[in-house]
Design a protein around this motif. Structure first.
Motif, PDB file in Angstrom:
ATOM      1  N   ARG A  83       0.848  -1.211   0.000  1.00 39.58           N
ATOM      2  CA  ARG A  83       0.000   0.000   0.000  1.00 39.58           C
ATOM      3  C   ARG A  83       0.876   1.252   0.000  1.00 39.58           C
ATOM      4  N   GLN A  84       1.976   1.191   0.756  1.00 40.12           N
ATOM      5  CA  GLN A  84       2.888   2.329   0.846  1.00 40.12           C
ATOM      6  C   GLN A  84       3.590   2.602  -0.483  1.00 40.12           C
ATOM      7  N   GLU A  85       3.602   1.609  -1.358  1.00 39.36           N
ATOM      8  CA  GLU A  85       4.274   1.751  -2.658  1.00 39.36           C
ATOM      9  C   GLU A  85       3.296   2.106  -3.777  1.00 39.36           C
ATOM     10  N   GLY A  86       2.048   2.400  -3.405  1.00 35.31           N
ATOM     11  CA  GLY A  86       1.075   2.837  -4.396  1.00 35.31           C
ATOM     12  C   GLY A  86       0.127   1.770  -4.903  1.00 35.31           C
ATOM     13  N   PHE A  87       0.243   0.548  -4.409  1.00 38.39           N
ATOM     14  CA  PHE A  87      -0.709  -0.493  -4.801  1.00 38.39           C
ATOM     15  C   PHE A  87      -2.058  -0.186  -4.155  1.00 38.39           C
ATOM     16  N   THR A 103      -6.554  -3.216  -7.814  1.00 36.27           N
ATOM     17  CA  THR A 103      -7.041  -2.291  -8.835  1.00 36.27           C
ATOM     18  C   THR A 103      -5.972  -1.319  -9.312  1.00 36.27           C
ATOM     19  N   ARG A 104      -4.851  -1.251  -8.598  1.00 39.88           N
ATOM     20  CA  ARG A 104      -3.727  -0.432  -9.064  1.00 39.88           C
ATOM     21  C   ARG A 104      -2.427  -1.136  -8.700  1.00 39.88           C
ATOM     22  N   CYS A 105      -1.576  -1.284  -9.698  1.00 37.37           N
ATOM     23  CA  CYS A 105      -0.270  -1.905  -9.523  1.00 37.37           C
ATOM     24  C   CYS A 105       0.758  -1.030 -10.230  1.00 37.37           C
ATOM     25  N   PRO A 106       1.567  -0.302  -9.477  1.00 38.04           N
ATOM     26  CA  PRO A 106       2.566   0.548 -10.111  1.00 38.04           C
ATOM     27  C   PRO A 106       3.533  -0.230 -11.010  1.00 38.04           C
ATOM     28  N   VAL A 107       3.814  -1.481 -10.676  1.00 39.16           N
ATOM     29  CA  VAL A 107       4.722  -2.281 -11.496  1.00 39.16           C
ATOM     30  C   VAL A 107       4.088  -2.550 -12.862  1.00 39.16           C
ATOM     31  N   GLY A 150      -3.261  -6.890 -18.905  1.00 35.02           N
ATOM     32  CA  GLY A 150      -4.271  -6.055 -19.529  1.00 35.02           C
ATOM     33  C   GLY A 150      -5.664  -6.142 -18.945  1.00 35.02           C
ATOM     34  N   ASP A 151      -5.852  -6.946 -17.917  1.00 35.74           N
ATOM     35  CA  ASP A 151      -7.170  -7.018 -17.293  1.00 35.74           C
ATOM     36  C   ASP A 151      -7.420  -5.770 -16.445  1.00 35.74           C
ATOM     37  N   GLU A 152      -8.664  -5.574 -16.048  1.00 35.59           N
ATOM     38  CA  GLU A 152      -9.016  -4.374 -15.287  1.00 35.59           C
ATOM     39  C   GLU A 152      -8.621  -4.466 -13.817  1.00 35.59           C
ATOM     40  N   TYR A 153      -8.270  -5.674 -13.354  1.00 32.69           N
ATOM     41  CA  TYR A 153      -7.805  -5.884 -11.987  1.00 32.69           C
ATOM     42  C   TYR A 153      -7.160  -7.263 -11.894  1.00 32.69           C
ATOM     43  N   CYS A 154      -6.485  -7.506 -10.778  1.00 26.73           N
ATOM     44  CA  CYS A 154      -5.960  -8.838 -10.469  1.00 26.73           C
ATOM     45  C   CYS A 154      -6.909  -9.469  -9.457  1.00 26.73           C
ATOM     46  N   ASP A 155      -7.157 -10.750  -9.588  1.00 23.84           N
ATOM     47  CA  ASP A 155      -8.123 -11.421  -8.703  1.00 23.84           C
ATOM     48  C   ASP A 155      -7.484 -12.599  -7.959  1.00 23.84           C
ATOM     49  N   HIS A 156      -6.554 -12.304  -7.105  1.00 20.70           N
ATOM     50  CA  HIS A 156      -5.896 -13.345  -6.318  1.00 20.70           C
ATOM     51  C   HIS A 156      -6.902 -13.965  -5.344  1.00 20.70           C
ATOM     52  N   PHE A 157      -6.934 -15.274  -5.288  1.00 18.55           N
ATOM     53  CA  PHE A 157      -7.720 -15.964  -4.271  1.00 18.55           C
ATOM     54  C   PHE A 157      -6.802 -16.944  -3.563  1.00 18.55           C
ATOM     55  N   TYR A 158      -6.564 -16.686  -2.265  1.00 18.96           N
ATOM     56  CA  TYR A 158      -5.717 -17.536  -1.450  1.00 18.96           C
ATOM     57  C   TYR A 158      -6.596 -18.488  -0.649  1.00 18.96           C
ATOM     58  N   TYR A 159      -6.207 -19.735  -0.627  1.00 16.00           N
ATOM     59  CA  TYR A 159      -6.975 -20.758   0.095  1.00 16.00           C
ATOM     60  C   TYR A 159      -6.030 -21.837   0.589  1.00 16.00           C
TER      61      TYR A 159
END
Length: 161
Positions: A83-87, A103-107, A150-159
């Motif tokens: 979060r501190q890095e702009g994510f 929804t935002r990834c500076p990388v 190129g997607d509008e967001y990343c959808d990580h699901f941890y389980y």
């Protein structure tokens, strides 16, 4: 820390990430051009092993600090500092695991601006499963979307496996 100082540090971090991605991608591309597609697989395997070891060390440090290396521990170790890095992201605990929406990834922004999405994915996104394996082998990841691709967001699901 003053707002201007935080902004300046974020800009410096962004510049550093840009330089790292450009230089790593240039080196990796040159190696693949010279030695062929097998070289790309060697690069991926090397990165996966290094990422696994890094995450295992982080898990060990968490355990020594009496922190759990569960899914919430992974969120605290891996995602909250970003979060501190702009994510920008949200996550929600669900019965089956934890759904993360980035929804935002500076990388990814850097990679797109430099037209280095392939290498951005390899250097930054591909290692997410290795992070889980190193941090806690019982944690797994499913992802169907990435900003880097190129997607509008990343959808990580941890389980848990």
């Amino acid at each position: 820390m003053a707002t201007n100082e935080v902004k300046r540090l974020k800009e410096l971090l962004f510049q550093k990430e840009q330089l790292l991605l450009v230089s790593r991608a240039g080196l990796a591309s040159a190696v693949v051009d010279r030695f062929g597609e097998d070289a790309e697989e060697v690069i991926k395997a090397f990165l996966a092993e290094g990422t696994r070891a890094w995450a295992a060390n982080a898990a060990e440090a968490d355990r020594k600090a009496n922190k759990k290396n569960d899914i919430q521990g992974l969120m605290n170790f891996l995602w909250e500092p970003l979060r501190q890095e702009g994510f920008e992201f949200t996550y929600e605990q669900k019965e089956q695991g934890c759904q993360l929406k980035v929804t935002r990834c500076p990388v990814a922004e850097i990679a797109r601006a430099q037209k280095l999405e392939k290498w951005g994915f390899i250097f930054h996104c591909l290692g997410d499963e290795s992070i889980c394996e190193g941090y806690n082998p019982e944690i797994a990841l499913t992802r169907t979307k990435t900003l880097m691709q190129g997607d509008e967001y990343c959808d990580h699901f941890y389980y848990y496996r």
